[in-house]
Design a protein around this motif. Structure first.
Motif, PDB file in Angstrom:
ATOM      1  N   ARG A 266      67.346  67.181 -86.060  1.00  0.00           N
ATOM      2  CA  ARG A 266      68.366  68.162 -85.703  1.00  0.00           C
ATOM      3  C   ARG A 266      67.766  69.560 -85.725  1.00  0.00           C
ATOM      4  O   ARG A 266      66.908  69.853 -86.548  1.00  0.00           O
ATOM      5  CB  ARG A 266      69.529  68.103 -86.697  1.00  0.00           C
ATOM      6  N   ILE A 267      68.254  70.396 -84.815  1.00  0.00           N
ATOM      7  CA  ILE A 267      67.855  71.811 -84.825  1.00  0.00           C
ATOM      8  C   ILE A 267      68.618  72.482 -85.956  1.00  0.00           C
ATOM      9  O   ILE A 267      69.848  72.425 -86.018  1.00  0.00           O
ATOM     10  CB  ILE A 267      68.163  72.483 -83.477  1.00  0.00           C
ATOM     11  N   THR A 268      67.881  73.111 -86.868  1.00  0.00           N
ATOM     12  CA  THR A 268      68.517  73.762 -88.015  1.00  0.00           C
ATOM     13  C   THR A 268      68.574  75.276 -87.872  1.00  0.00           C
ATOM     14  O   THR A 268      69.359  75.926 -88.551  1.00  0.00           O
ATOM     15  CB  THR A 268      67.784  73.423 -89.321  1.00  0.00           C
ATOM     16  N   ARG A 269      67.717  75.833 -87.003  1.00  0.00           N
ATOM     17  CA  ARG A 269      67.725  77.284 -86.823  1.00  0.00           C
ATOM     18  C   ARG A 269      67.093  77.632 -85.485  1.00  0.00           C
ATOM     19  O   ARG A 269      66.143  76.996 -85.050  1.00  0.00           O
ATOM     20  CB  ARG A 269      66.942  77.955 -87.943  1.00  0.00           C
ATOM     21  N   ILE A 270      67.654  78.649 -84.824  1.00  0.00           N
ATOM     22  CA  ILE A 270      67.080  79.204 -83.594  1.00  0.00           C
ATOM     23  C   ILE A 270      66.872  80.696 -83.833  1.00  0.00           C
ATOM     24  O   ILE A 270      67.798  81.405 -84.212  1.00  0.00           O
ATOM     25  CB  ILE A 270      68.008  78.997 -82.375  1.00  0.00           C
ATOM     26  N   THR A 271      65.649  81.165 -83.618  1.00  0.00           N
ATOM     27  CA  THR A 271      65.324  82.574 -83.782  1.00  0.00           C
ATOM     28  C   THR A 271      64.891  83.137 -82.434  1.00  0.00           C
ATOM     29  O   THR A 271      64.024  82.554 -81.775  1.00  0.00           O
ATOM     30  CB  THR A 271      64.183  82.765 -84.809  1.00  0.00           C
ATOM     31  N   SER A 272      65.491  84.242 -82.006  1.00  0.00           N
ATOM     32  CA  SER A 272      65.084  84.912 -80.768  1.00  0.00           C
ATOM     33  C   SER A 272      64.166  86.070 -81.102  1.00  0.00           C
ATOM     34  O   SER A 272      64.450  86.861 -82.004  1.00  0.00           O
ATOM     35  CB  SER A 272      66.309  85.422 -80.010  1.00  0.00           C
ATOM     36  N   ILE A 273      63.070  86.170 -80.370  1.00  0.00           N
ATOM     37  CA  ILE A 273      62.063  87.206 -80.603  1.00  0.00           C
ATOM     38  C   ILE A 273      61.988  88.076 -79.348  1.00  0.00           C
ATOM     39  O   ILE A 273      61.585  87.613 -78.284  1.00  0.00           O
ATOM     40  CB  ILE A 273      60.686  86.589 -80.917  1.00  0.00           C
ATOM     41  N   TYR A 274      62.403  89.340 -79.473  1.00  0.00           N
ATOM     42  CA  TYR A 274      62.388  90.280 -78.353  1.00  0.00           C
ATOM     43  C   TYR A 274      60.937  90.606 -77.991  1.00  0.00           C
ATOM     44  O   TYR A 274      60.093  90.819 -78.848  1.00  0.00           O
ATOM     45  CB  TYR A 274      63.133  91.563 -78.738  1.00  0.00           C
ATOM     46  N   GLU A 275      60.641  90.665 -76.679  1.00  0.00           N
ATOM     47  CA  GLU A 275      59.305  91.026 -76.221  1.00  0.00           C
ATOM     48  C   GLU A 275      59.300  92.354 -75.474  1.00  0.00           C
ATOM     49  O   GLU A 275      58.580  93.259 -75.847  1.00  0.00           O
ATOM     50  CB  GLU A 275      58.727  89.925 -75.334  1.00  0.00           C
TER      51      GLU A 275
END
Length: 77
Positions: A29-38
């Protein structure tokens, strides 16, 4: 978007980092999604047009006055 009469396209780039863990039942299962700005890219939408932007402060330059775009561009060193 329109900047001093010039149609422009604003594109934002980011990466998504997914963390997955296997549960007690053996299912992943996906437990966390982190978005990283570029970065952001602002370009004229039509060929042979020009966006007059002062990269030092994020102001549109035209007709003798600057207009704040609300962009947070890096300052030149």
């Amino acid at each position: 978007m329109d900047i001093d009469g010039v149609q422009a396209d604003l594109a934002s780039s980011c990466q998504s980092q997914y963390r997955a863990e296997r549960g007690h039942d053996g299912v992943w299962r996906i437990t966390r999604i982190t978005s990283i700005y570029e970065k952001d890219t602002l370009t004229p939408a039509l060929p042979n047009t020009h966006l007059a932007i002062d990269p030092r402060c994020g102001h549109a330059v035209g007709h003798g006055q600057g207009r704040r775009l609300g962009l947070r561009l890096p300052a030149r060193r």
